[in-house]
Design a protein around this motif. Sequence first.
Motif, PDB file in Angstrom:
ATOM      1  N   LEU A  44      29.395  48.361  42.022  1.00 18.82           N
ATOM      2  CA  LEU A  44      30.640  48.363  42.789  1.00 18.82           C
ATOM      3  C   LEU A  44      31.699  47.501  42.106  1.00 18.82           C
ATOM      4  O   LEU A  44      31.394  46.423  41.594  1.00 18.82           O
ATOM      5  N   PHE A  45      32.933  47.984  42.108  1.00 12.72           N
ATOM      6  CA  PHE A  45      34.099  47.237  41.607  1.00 12.72           C
ATOM      7  C   PHE A  45      33.958  46.835  40.139  1.00 12.72           C
ATOM      8  O   PHE A  45      34.527  45.834  39.714  1.00 12.72           O
ATOM      9  N   THR A  46      33.267  47.589  39.360  1.00 14.15           N
ATOM     10  CA  THR A  46      33.001  47.183  37.979  1.00 14.15           C
ATOM     11  C   THR A  46      34.268  47.148  37.117  1.00 14.15           C
ATOM     12  O   THR A  46      34.334  46.386  36.147  1.00 14.15           O
ATOM     13  N   ARG A  47      35.288  47.946  37.434  1.00 17.77           N
ATOM     14  CA  ARG A  47      36.490  48.010  36.602  1.00 17.77           C
ATOM     15  C   ARG A  47      37.659  47.217  37.184  1.00 17.77           C
ATOM     16  O   ARG A  47      38.751  47.240  36.642  1.00 17.77           O
ATOM     17  N   LEU A  48      37.399  46.514  38.270  1.00 21.99           N
ATOM     18  CA  LEU A  48      38.466  45.767  38.935  1.00 21.99           C
ATOM     19  C   LEU A  48      38.972  44.642  38.040  1.00 21.99           C
ATOM     20  O   LEU A  48      38.193  43.897  37.449  1.00 21.99           O
ATOM     21  N   GLN A  49      40.303  44.507  37.950  1.00 26.98           N
ATOM     22  CA  GLN A  49      40.877  43.413  37.175  1.00 26.98           C
ATOM     23  C   GLN A  49      41.889  42.597  37.973  1.00 26.98           C
ATOM     24  O   GLN A  49      42.265  41.507  37.521  1.00 26.98           O
ATOM     25  N   ILE A  50      42.290  43.076  39.136  1.00 25.99           N
ATOM     26  CA  ILE A  50      43.102  42.271  40.051  1.00 25.99           C
ATOM     27  C   ILE A  50      42.512  42.426  41.447  1.00 25.99           C
ATOM     28  O   ILE A  50      42.441  43.531  41.988  1.00 25.99           O
ATOM     29  N   LEU A  51      42.078  41.289  42.020  1.00 20.83           N
ATOM     30  CA  LEU A  51      41.508  41.279  43.362  1.00 20.83           C
ATOM     31  C   LEU A  51      42.265  40.240  44.188  1.00 20.83           C
ATOM     32  O   LEU A  51      42.171  39.042  43.920  1.00 20.83           O
ATOM     33  N   ASP A  52      43.016  40.702  45.173  1.00 23.92           N
ATOM     34  CA  ASP A  52      43.810  39.797  46.009  1.00 23.92           C
ATOM     35  C   ASP A  52      43.437  40.022  47.470  1.00 23.92           C
ATOM     36  O   ASP A  52      43.814  41.036  48.066  1.00 23.92           O
ATOM     37  N   LEU A  53      42.699  39.059  48.026  1.00 24.70           N
ATOM     38  CA  LEU A  53      42.311  39.103  49.440  1.00 24.70           C
ATOM     39  C   LEU A  53      42.901  37.909  50.191  1.00 24.70           C
ATOM     40  O   LEU A  53      42.420  37.544  51.262  1.00 24.70           O
ATOM     41  N   SER A  54      43.927  37.310  49.659  1.00 22.98           N
ATOM     42  CA  SER A  54      44.480  36.072  50.207  1.00 22.98           C
ATOM     43  C   SER A  54      45.133  36.280  51.572  1.00 22.98           C
ATOM     44  O   SER A  54      45.518  37.389  51.946  1.00 22.98           O
ATOM     45  N   SER A  55      45.226  35.159  52.314  1.00 24.88           N
ATOM     46  CA  SER A  55      45.923  35.130  53.613  1.00 24.88           C
ATOM     47  C   SER A  55      45.340  36.134  54.606  1.00 24.88           C
ATOM     48  O   SER A  55      46.055  36.959  55.191  1.00 24.88           O
TER      49      SER A  55
END
Length: 363
Positions: free
Chosen positions: A99-110
């Motif tokens: 899962l999410f192997t190609r992710l390069q920006i992860l924003d879960l803030s706030s």
Amino acid sequence: MNGNLWSLDLSNNRLSGTINTTFSIGNSLRVISLHGNKLTGKVPRSLINCKYLTLLDLGNNLLNDTFPNWLGYLSQLKILNLRSNKLHGPIKSSGNTNLFTRLQILDLSSNGFRGNLPECILGNLQTMKEIDESTRFPEYISDVLGSFYDYLTTITTKEQDYHSVRIVTSNMIINLSKNRFEGRIPSIIGDLVGLRTLNLSHNVLEGHIPASFQNLSVLESLDLSSNKTSGAIPQQLASLTFLEVLNLSHNHLVGCIPKGKQFDSFENSSYQGNDGLRGFPLSKLCGGDDQVTTPAELDQEEEEEDSQMISWQGVLVGYGCGLIIGLSVTYIMWSTQYPAWFSRMDLKLEHIITTRMKKHKKR
């Protein structure tokens, strides 16, 4: 929805209500941006049908849901922005390492995420485990896909928010700030050697800063402020020569701040709120540091030295005089051979000394 549509951008409008669009099987969507609206409800499950999706930006809405872990099955997904919503709960592990192997920006803030940091996701970020050397001539994700569309999103890096930014392939960002994550910072983050920005601030994280962070050789911004991390700042972090922004304020850190390279450029604000820290640029210096003495402190030290010298001079003068007088009296006693006379003089002196001591006590 039209199967030939590859971009859906309705960001920064006044859309409200739930996302009731059904994304059909076989669609060609690569970009979905609904950023900056007032959308409510859950993340639509039909997004799983968007198998070519590269960018999903649902940030700055009012979505109320748990973390949509199933988005990890979108094998082309590079940018996931869910910031500033009402997402909540722990991020559970699925046990799937693909899962999410190609992710390069992860924003879960706030948001309202809680529990431990999601090691299940962080360990799967294969793209971030490589360093992109193409920094001299920036290459954009949209160029790689052979289209003329500039993929835009909002990113936070180096303590600044940037809106409508073109996404460079070297942008590797993790922003999990302003949630309720707790527990220790996983050392596996040190495996993400391509990271440029790491923001874990404003959570309830504790324990030590992992020494494995020394492997983040291209890291430009590190923000761990407003947590409960403890222990010393790993000396190995001094090797991070790309680090431009460091914020470790308001934690429980102790010991000496690393010296050299980038650490010589950070200001007090990087460390404030850690009463146990010492070293440059703080006023509490480490044992090996050269202490800067102010003129007032210098004058005080000179006065103390002078007073100590005067007191010692008085002691030496008194001791010398007493010794000379004592030796003289002894010599007279034995040379004149009048012990009776000396005995009377001794009693008289004893009476005078006793009388004066009594008067001094009364005073």
